[in-house]
Design a protein around this motif. Sequence first.
Motif, PDB file in Angstrom:
ATOM      1  N   SER A  59       1.179  -1.103   0.494  1.00  0.00           N
ATOM      2  CA  SER A  59       0.165   0.041   0.171  1.00  0.00           C
ATOM      3  C   SER A  59       0.383   1.080  -0.400  1.00  0.00           C
ATOM      4  CB  SER A  59      -1.284   0.268   1.261  1.00  0.00           C
ATOM      5  OG  SER A  59      -0.215   0.310   1.851  1.00  0.00           O
ATOM      6  N   GLY A  60       1.866   1.672   0.420  1.00  0.00           N
ATOM      7  CA  GLY A  60       2.625   2.205   0.326  1.00  0.00           C
ATOM      8  C   GLY A  60       3.874   2.805  -0.452  1.00  0.00           C
ATOM      9  N   LEU A  61       3.878   1.620  -1.894  1.00  0.00           N
ATOM     10  CA  LEU A  61       4.710   1.629  -2.773  1.00  0.00           C
ATOM     11  C   LEU A  61       4.809   3.244  -3.048  1.00  0.00           C
ATOM     12  CD1 LEU A  61       7.015   0.024  -3.946  1.00  0.00           C
ATOM     13  CD2 LEU A  61       5.461  -0.581  -5.744  1.00  0.00           C
ATOM     14  N   THR A  62       4.720   3.964  -3.616  1.00  0.00           N
ATOM     15  CA  THR A  62       5.273   4.942  -4.956  1.00  0.00           C
ATOM     16  C   THR A  62       5.621   4.872  -5.601  1.00  0.00           C
ATOM     17  OG1 THR A  62       6.756   6.299  -3.424  1.00  0.00           O
ATOM     18  CG2 THR A  62       4.385   6.440  -2.937  1.00  0.00           C
ATOM     19  N   THR A  63       7.098   4.202  -6.131  1.00  0.00           N
ATOM     20  CA  THR A  63       8.127   4.453  -7.245  1.00  0.00           C
ATOM     21  C   THR A  63       7.948   2.847  -7.619  1.00  0.00           C
ATOM     22  OG1 THR A  63       8.654   6.413  -5.900  1.00  0.00           O
ATOM     23  CG2 THR A  63      10.496   4.867  -8.135  1.00  0.00           C
ATOM     24  N   LEU A  64       8.038   2.965  -8.780  1.00  0.00           N
ATOM     25  CA  LEU A  64       8.894   1.597  -9.461  1.00  0.00           C
ATOM     26  C   LEU A  64       9.079   2.218 -11.618  1.00  0.00           C
ATOM     27  CD1 LEU A  64       5.796   0.071 -11.397  1.00  0.00           C
ATOM     28  CD2 LEU A  64       5.633  -0.761  -9.436  1.00  0.00           C
ATOM     29  N   SER A  65       9.558   1.290 -12.105  1.00  0.00           N
ATOM     30  CA  SER A  65       9.182   1.297 -13.435  1.00  0.00           C
ATOM     31  C   SER A  65       9.665  -0.159 -14.209  1.00  0.00           C
ATOM     32  CB  SER A  65      10.918   2.255 -13.878  1.00  0.00           C
ATOM     33  OG  SER A  65      11.970   1.408 -13.365  1.00  0.00           O
ATOM     34  N   ASN A  79      -4.094   1.866  -1.468  1.00  0.00           N
ATOM     35  CA  ASN A  79      -2.093   2.253  -2.312  1.00  0.00           C
ATOM     36  C   ASN A  79      -3.086   4.000  -3.385  1.00  0.00           C
ATOM     37  OD1 ASN A  79      -0.208   2.990  -5.092  1.00  0.00           O
ATOM     38  ND2 ASN A  79       0.806   1.709  -3.915  1.00  0.00           N
ATOM     39  N   THR A  80      -1.828   5.613  -2.914  1.00  0.00           N
ATOM     40  CA  THR A  80      -2.428   5.869  -4.138  1.00  0.00           C
ATOM     41  C   THR A  80      -1.646   6.541  -4.969  1.00  0.00           C
ATOM     42  OG1 THR A  80      -1.704   6.823  -1.929  1.00  0.00           O
ATOM     43  CG2 THR A  80      -3.983   6.722  -1.929  1.00  0.00           C
ATOM     44  N   ALA A  81      -0.790   5.413  -5.253  1.00  0.00           N
ATOM     45  CA  ALA A  81       0.285   5.837  -6.001  1.00  0.00           C
ATOM     46  C   ALA A  81      -0.244   4.730  -8.124  1.00  0.00           C
ATOM     47  CB  ALA A  81       1.633   6.124  -5.863  1.00  0.00           C
ATOM     48  N   PHE A  82      -1.128   3.794  -7.720  1.00  0.00           N
ATOM     49  CA  PHE A  82      -0.536   2.897  -8.335  1.00  0.00           C
ATOM     50  C   PHE A  82      -2.373   2.412  -8.941  1.00  0.00           C
ATOM     51  CE2 PHE A  82       3.520   2.294  -7.531  1.00  0.00           C
ATOM     52  CZ  PHE A  82       4.090   2.896  -8.436  1.00  0.00           C
ATOM     53  N   SER A  83      -2.714   2.423  -9.355  1.00  0.00           N
ATOM     54  CA  SER A  83      -4.404   0.985 -10.644  1.00  0.00           C
ATOM     55  C   SER A  83      -3.895   0.824 -11.795  1.00  0.00           C
ATOM     56  CB  SER A  83      -5.279   2.388 -10.796  1.00  0.00           C
ATOM     57  OG  SER A  83      -4.815   2.641 -12.063  1.00  0.00           O
ATOM     58  N   THR A 139      -0.982   4.322 -13.411  1.00  0.00           N
ATOM     59  CA  THR A 139      -0.294   5.571 -12.360  1.00  0.00           C
ATOM     60  C   THR A 139      -2.064   5.740 -12.143  1.00  0.00           C
ATOM     61  OG1 THR A 139      -1.153   7.117 -13.991  1.00  0.00           O
ATOM     62  CG2 THR A 139       0.985   7.211 -13.311  1.00  0.00           C
ATOM     63  N   ALA A 140      -2.522   6.071 -10.180  1.00  0.00           N
ATOM     64  CA  ALA A 140      -3.631   5.696  -9.841  1.00  0.00           C
ATOM     65  C   ALA A 140      -5.165   6.354 -10.444  1.00  0.00           C
ATOM     66  CB  ALA A 140      -3.313   6.576  -8.361  1.00  0.00           C
ATOM     67  N   ASP A 141      -5.137   7.613 -11.582  1.00  0.00           N
ATOM     68  CA  ASP A 141      -5.960   8.313 -12.463  1.00  0.00           C
ATOM     69  C   ASP A 141      -5.856   7.602 -13.381  1.00  0.00           C
ATOM     70  OD1 ASP A 141      -3.273   8.783 -13.516  1.00  0.00           O
ATOM     71  OD2 ASP A 141      -3.447  11.171 -13.031  1.00  0.00           O
ATOM     72  N   GLY A 142      -4.906   6.669 -13.957  1.00  0.00           N
ATOM     73  CA  GLY A 142      -5.386   6.223 -14.994  1.00  0.00           C
ATOM     74  C   GLY A 142      -4.681   6.155 -16.236  1.00  0.00           C
ATOM     75  N   ASP A 162      -6.198  -9.639 -26.080  1.00  0.00           N
ATOM     76  CA  ASP A 162      -6.698  -8.627 -26.246  1.00  0.00           C
ATOM     77  C   ASP A 162      -6.070  -7.688 -24.761  1.00  0.00           C
ATOM     78  OD1 ASP A 162      -7.403  -9.653 -28.701  1.00  0.00           O
ATOM     79  OD2 ASP A 162      -9.791 -10.001 -27.785  1.00  0.00           O
ATOM     80  N   LEU A 163      -6.521  -6.227 -25.024  1.00  0.00           N
ATOM     81  CA  LEU A 163      -5.558  -5.522 -24.284  1.00  0.00           C
ATOM     82  C   LEU A 163      -6.676  -4.367 -24.221  1.00  0.00           C
ATOM     83  CD1 LEU A 163      -4.423  -4.357 -21.623  1.00  0.00           C
ATOM     84  CD2 LEU A 163      -3.151  -3.218 -23.297  1.00  0.00           C
ATOM     85  N   HIS A 164      -8.283  -3.823 -23.670  1.00  0.00           N
ATOM     86  CA  HIS A 164      -8.575  -2.798 -23.554  1.00  0.00           C
ATOM     87  C   HIS A 164      -8.022  -1.948 -22.087  1.00  0.00           C
ATOM     88  CE1 HIS A 164     -12.107  -4.539 -24.878  1.00  0.00           C
ATOM     89  NE2 HIS A 164     -11.174  -5.638 -24.406  1.00  0.00           N
ATOM     90  N   LEU A 165      -7.165  -0.753 -23.134  1.00  0.00           N
ATOM     91  CA  LEU A 165      -6.759   0.588 -21.907  1.00  0.00           C
ATOM     92  C   LEU A 165      -7.454   1.640 -21.622  1.00  0.00           C
ATOM     93  CD1 LEU A 165      -4.718   1.579 -25.350  1.00  0.00           C
ATOM     94  CD2 LEU A 165      -4.039   0.328 -23.595  1.00  0.00           C
ATOM     95  N   HIS A 166      -7.120   1.878 -20.943  1.00  0.00           N
ATOM     96  CA  HIS A 166      -7.693   2.850 -19.746  1.00  0.00           C
ATOM     97  C   HIS A 166      -8.368   3.808 -20.528  1.00  0.00           C
ATOM     98  CE1 HIS A 166      -8.833   5.534 -16.592  1.00  0.00           C
ATOM     99  NE2 HIS A 166      -9.205   4.126 -15.208  1.00  0.00           N
ATOM    100  N   GLU A 167      -9.293   4.284 -20.391  1.00  0.00           N
ATOM    101  CA  GLU A 167     -10.250   5.460 -21.383  1.00  0.00           C
ATOM    102  C   GLU A 167      -9.642   6.527 -20.531  1.00  0.00           C
ATOM    103  OE1 GLU A 167     -14.103   6.035 -17.881  1.00  0.00           O
ATOM    104  OE2 GLU A 167     -13.752   5.647 -19.711  1.00  0.00           O
ATOM    105  N   GLY A 168      -8.734   7.165 -19.968  1.00  0.00           N
ATOM    106  CA  GLY A 168      -7.864   8.256 -19.280  1.00  0.00           C
ATOM    107  C   GLY A 168      -7.136   8.682 -19.950  1.00  0.00           C
TER     108      GLY A 168
END
Length: 241
Positions: A133-139, A158-162, A170-173, A187-193
């Motif tokens: 839940s506390g993770l904020t950085t990766l690549s 977790n507020t950084a990822f989704s 990122t959390a906001d997509g 098949d992959l459906h990309l996030h609408e945002g």
Amino acid sequence: MKIWKLAGCLGLLVVIICGCIVLGQSAEAAAKTPEDNNVLQNETPKEEQNEEKTEEETQPQTPPESSTTVEKTYSTGLLFRSNGDGSCAVAGLGTCTAACVLIPPKSPLGDTVVEILPGAFRNSTVGAIELPSGLTTLSAASFEGCTRLSYIRVSEGNTAFSEHDGALYTADGRTLLYCPAGRTAKDLHLHEGLRRIVAGAFAECHTLSTVYFCGTTAEWHALIVGDDNNALYQASLKFVK
């Protein structure tokens, strides 16, 4: 004289008959078994039985309390690098051999896990990873060469990822960070945002065949896409409104 004898005989006959009747009633009463008597004594009138049943049925039923709680078992043996400020980063698998890695929220020294370093899981056979839940950085480089990695889960809180359709955002997509190389779905459906795809997000997604994008052709071309994402361009693109 004969009349008196006849009257005496009739009287004796009446006495005998009455005696037989009394003896018969006594024998019938004695023939009843103790079980019969108990049944008679224990019988409850039907109206009383119905009243008792109604009272039982109207009593509120309390569901049994659950005595079983399931707790997560975090993976052990991982390597951590302390940042010296109470936080740390996952630096490698260490002695961990789990196929499904649950990264703990804190290191054995008590530091909060906030980062996964580039190459931390390089060329491993890990199939699934849960981010704390506390993770904020990766690549994407954090999972370089992880050809069997098919699923990444983000812990609650977790507020950084989704996650979306198996890919990590990122959390906001708005930014796609990584599509697992071992993902079996074609098949992959990309996030609408979605507005940006980082470099190397699709570097090892060789099974990808169709990508669905929520938007127009102009919006697709407006996306910021980093280098080393050839698998994305090689897949068939379909627009979804």
